[in-house]
Scaffold this active site. Structure first.
Site, PDB file in Angstrom:
ATOM      1  N   GLU A   1      89.969 -18.791  44.516  1.00  0.00           N
ATOM      2  CA  GLU A   1      89.584 -19.716  43.532  1.00  0.00           C
ATOM      3  C   GLU A   1      90.299 -20.874  42.715  1.00  0.00           C
ATOM      4  OE1 GLU A   1      86.057 -20.046  43.057  1.00  0.00           O
ATOM      5  OE2 GLU A   1      85.331 -17.712  41.822  1.00  0.00           O
TER       6      GLU A   1
ATOM      7  N   ASP B   1      83.337 -30.439  36.490  1.00  0.00           N
ATOM      8  CA  ASP B   1      82.326 -30.755  37.996  1.00  0.00           C
ATOM      9  C   ASP B   1      81.233 -31.200  37.965  1.00  0.00           C
ATOM     10  OD1 ASP B   1      81.904 -28.222  37.367  1.00  0.00           O
ATOM     11  OD2 ASP B   1      81.849 -27.283  39.333  1.00  0.00           O
TER      12      ASP B   1
ATOM     13  N   GLU C   1      73.485 -23.363  33.244  1.00  0.00           N
ATOM     14  CA  GLU C   1      73.074 -21.820  34.358  1.00  0.00           C
ATOM     15  C   GLU C   1      71.332 -21.647  34.529  1.00  0.00           C
ATOM     16  OE1 GLU C   1      74.987 -21.021  36.464  1.00  0.00           O
ATOM     17  OE2 GLU C   1      77.391 -20.732  35.587  1.00  0.00           O
TER      18      GLU C   1
ATOM     19  N   GLU D   1      80.796 -25.083  47.645  1.00  0.00           N
ATOM     20  CA  GLU D   1      81.401 -26.361  47.683  1.00  0.00           C
ATOM     21  C   GLU D   1      81.385 -26.863  49.465  1.00  0.00           C
ATOM     22  OE1 GLU D   1      81.697 -23.951  45.946  1.00  0.00           O
ATOM     23  OE2 GLU D   1      80.803 -25.248  43.698  1.00  0.00           O
TER      24      GLU D   1
END
Ligand code: DMJ
Length: 567
Positions: free
Chosen positions: A346, A253, A112, A367
Site C-alpha cells: 500500500e 486519485d 463507492e 492499478e
C-alpha cells in the site's frame, strides 16, 4: 561508475530482462488461466457469500461491507461478458433486478456506491445488447438496468445538497444525510461522479445528475491553492482544507482520472483544461525522478516521500493523454517495487526502498495491471505482458485459498486477510484479461475497426462501441456513442415538440421557443464536433463518434412535408 550510468544500466537490464516475446498461443493459454481464476472466485462467492456484498475467503462465508446490495455480483457482472459468458450475464442481470433493493436503511459511501453500483449497472445496461438480452424499445436510452442505476444514483443526490454543492461522504439510502454526518470528505469523494452522472443524464434526458456532478467539480476547482494544488480532505461546508497533502494517490486519485476521462468521453474542454493546469503543478512540485511524492499544497514542500499502490493508475492515465515517455519511466519505477515484493505494498518509502509500517498490505488492487493494459495498447511492448504474467503467478501463489483469493495483509510474510474486495473481480481480473486480449471489443478501434451495429434509440440505430469505451474508476466500461445517440434523441424530441407547438400556435411561436425545456442542463453539453486538444500543437482530428441517425435538421424537410400534407 557514476550513479546516473549505474541507474541507466539497471533500467536497461530490467527492461531487457522483462522483454521476452509472448506468442499468440501463450497469450491464449494465459487467458484460460485468468478465466479459471475468475470462476474460482466467482463461483465461490455465489456458493458461500451471495447475497452479501463480499466473500470472506478464509472462512468461506459472506459479509456486507459497502452497503447491502450483493456488491460483488453487481461489480462482477460486466466481467462475465468480458470473458464471453453471455448466459450467466443474462441470468445475473435478471437476478439482480429481482433481488436488489435500494430502499434500505443503510449508511452507504457516496463514492463507492457510485463507482461500483451505479457504474456497474450502467455498464451492464450498455452491454446488454451484446450480451443477447431482450431489449425494450428505446434501449440504450431506457432499460431495466438503467432504471436501477438511476434509482441508486437518486439515493445519493441528498448528499450533494450542501451550500457548496460538494457532497458529504456518506448518505443513508432511506433517510438521507444524518444530522451528525461529518462535513469532511476526501477530494476523490467530491470529484469522482462526472462519468456516471453524465452518462445517466445523457441516457435518460434528466440533466440533474450531470449538473450535480459539474457543480461539485467547479466548487472543488475554486479551492485549489495559489500554486495550483489540491489537498487530501476538505470540509465541504466551510471549503477549508483539513488534510493539506497534495499528491496523486489515496484520497485524490480518481478526481484527476475523471477530469481526463470526462474530457474524453464528453469531448469537454473545461474538464481537460482543469486537468492540464493541475498537471503542470503536479509535474512541478511533486515529481522527482519519475516518482510522484506528496507535498504541502500551499508551499510545495515534500510532506511524504512515499509511493502508494493507488498511484499506479497514473502511467495509464498519462498514456491516454499521449505522454508516453513519462508514463513508461514511471511505470518502470512502480514495476521495480512489484518485483521487490511480488505485489505492490500500500505504501512504499522511496528513500528507504522499503514498505512503510502498517501499510505492508496488498489487497489485490488493479492499478498497475490497468496501466500495463494501456501501455501495452500504446506501445506493443511485451514488458507489460510480463508484468501481467508476474501478477497472475504471484496472486495464484500468495493469495489463493480453497474458496477464493484473499487480500494480502503483509507482503513480507504473505499473511492473509479474510477479505476479497469486489474490485478483484470487477477490475483486477478484467484488466488482466484485457491485457492478454489485444483485439477484445472493449479496446475499441473505431467504426472502421468493426464497430457493432445494434438496434437502439427510439428511432433508427446507434453505432454502439464505435468510439471505443471509457472505463470508470472501477473498470466499468461506458460507451460514449450511446450517450451521443441518446442525447441526439432527446434533442430531436425537444425540437419536434417545438415544431409541433409552433405549428399549432403560430402566434406564440417566439415565446415558446424561448421557454427553457423542462430539464435543460445548466449549460448545454459541448458540441460533439469539438475535438479536444491532446497535446500542444497536435492537429485536431475528426471526432471518433459516429451515429447513423440523420441530423434532425436534415429530416426537417421530410417532416415539414408530412405535417403540411396532413394539415
Ligand atoms: C477501486 O475501488 C477503484 O479503482 C478506486 O478508484 C480505487 N480503489 C479501488 C481499487 O484499488
Amino acid at each position: 561508475m557514476r550513479a546516473p550510468v549505474c541507474v541507466a544500466l539497471l533500467v536497461w537490464l530490467l527492461n531487457d530482462a522483462a522483454a521476452r516475446q509472448f506468442t499468440e498461443e501463450e497469450m491464449a493459454g494465459i487467458r484460460q488461466r485468468i478465466q479459471s481464476m475468475f470462476y474460482h472466485a466467482y463461483n465461490s462467492y455465489l456458493d458461500n457469500a451471495f447475497p452479501y456484498d463480499e466473500l470472506r475467503p478464509l472462512t468461506c462465508d459472506g459479509q456486507d461491507t459497502w452497503g447491502s446490495f450483493s456488491l460483488t455480483l453487481i461489480d462482477a457482472l460486466d466481467t462475465l461478458l468480458v470473458l464471453g459468458n453471455r448466459t450467466e450475464f443474462q441470468r445475473v442481470a435478471s437476478l439482480l433486478q429481482d433481488t436488489v433493493d435500494f430502499d434500505i436503511d443503510v449508511n452507504a459511501s457516496v463514492f463507492e456506491t457510485n463507482i461500483r453500483v451505479v457504474g456497474g449497472l450502467l455498464s451492464a445496461h450498455l452491454l446488454a445488447g451484446r450480451a443477447g438480452m431482450e431489449l425494450e424499445p428505446g434501449w440504450p436510452c431506457s432499460g431495466p438496468l438503467l432504471r436501477m442505476a438511476e434509482d441508486a444514483a437518486r439515493k445519493l443526490l441528498p448528499a450533494f445538497q450542501t451550500p457548496t454543492g460538494m457532497p458529504y461522504g456518506t448518505v443513508n439510502l432511506l433517510h438521507g444525510v444524518s444530522p451528525t454526518e461529518t462535513s469532511v470528505t476526501c477530494t476523490a469523494g467530491v470529484g469522482t461522479f462526472i462519468l456516471e452522472f453524465a452518462t445517466l443524464s445523457r441516457l435518460t434526458g434528466d440533466a440533474t445528475f450531470e449538473n450535480t456532478a459539474r457543480r461539485a467539480l467547479r466548487a472543488l476547482w475554486k479551492t485549489r491553492s495559489d500554486i495550483g494544488l489540491v489537498g487530501n480532505h476538505i470540509d465541504i461546508v466551510s471549503k477549508k482544507w483539513v488534510a493539506q497533502d497534495a499528491g496523486i494517490g489515496a484520497g485524490v486519485d480518481s478526481y484527476f482520472e475523471y477530469l481526463v476521462k470526462g474530457a474524453i468521453m464528453l469531448q469537454d474542454e473545461e474538464l481537460l483544461s482543469m486537468f492540464l493546469e493541475y498537471d503542470r503543478a503536479i509535474q512541478n512540485y511533486t515529481r522527482f525522478d519519475d516518482w510522484y511524492l506528496w507535498v504541502q499544497m500551499h508551499k510545495g514542500t515534500v510532506s511524504m516521500p512515499v509511493f502508494q499502490s493507488l498511484e499506479a493508475f497514473w502511467p495509464g492515465l498519462q498514456s491516454l493523454l499521449g505522454n508516453l515517455d513519462s508514463a513508461i519511466r514511471t511505470f518502470q519505477n512502480y514495476y521495480s517495487v512489484w518485483r521487490q515484493f511480488g505485489g505492490l505494498p500500500e505504501f512504499y518509502s522511496i528513500p528507504q526502498g522499503y514498505t512503510v509500517d502498517k501499510r505492508e498490505g496488498y489487497p489485490l488492487r488493479p492499478e498497475l495491471i490497468e496501466s500495463a493494459m494501456y501501455l501495452f495498447r500504446a506501445t506493443g511492448d511485451h514488458t507489460y505482458l510480463q508484468l501481467g504474467l508476474d501478477a497472475l503467478e504471484s496472486i495464484e501463489k500468495i493469495a489463493k485459498t480453497p474458496c477464493g483469493y484473499a487480500s494480502v495483509k503483509d507482503l513480507r510474510d504473505h499473511q492473509l486477510d479474510n477479505r476479497m474486495e469486489s474490485f478483484f473481480l470487477a477490475e483486477t481480473i478484467k484488466y488482466l484479461y484485457l491485457l492478454f486480449d489485444p483485439t477484445h471489443f472493449l479496446h475499441g478501434g473505431g467504426a472502421e475497426g468493426g464497430g457493432s451495429w445494434e438496434e437502439g434509440g427510439e428511432e433508427g440505430q446507434c453505432v454502439l462501441g464505435a468510439g471505443g469505451f471509457i472505463f470508470n474508476t472501477e473498470a466499468h466500461p461506458l460507451d460514449p456513442a450511446a450517450l451521443y445517440c441518446c442525447s441526439r434523441h432527446a434533442q430531436d424530441r425537444r425540437e419536434l415538440r417545438d415544431i409541433l407547438l409552433s405549428l399549432s400556435q403560430p402566434a406564440e411561436k417566439s415565446d415558446r421557443q424561448s421557454d427553457p425545456p423542462a430539464r435543460e442542463p445548466e449549460s448545454p453539453p459541448p458540441r460533439q464536433s469539438e475535438s479536444i486538444a491532446l497535446k500542444p500543437g497536435e492537429k485536431k482530428t475528426p471526432p471518433v463518434l459516429s451515429c447513423p441517425v440523420q441530423p434532425f435538421s436534415a429530416r426537417l424537410s421530410i417532416l415539414g412535408q408530412v405535417f403540411s400534407d396532413n394539415t
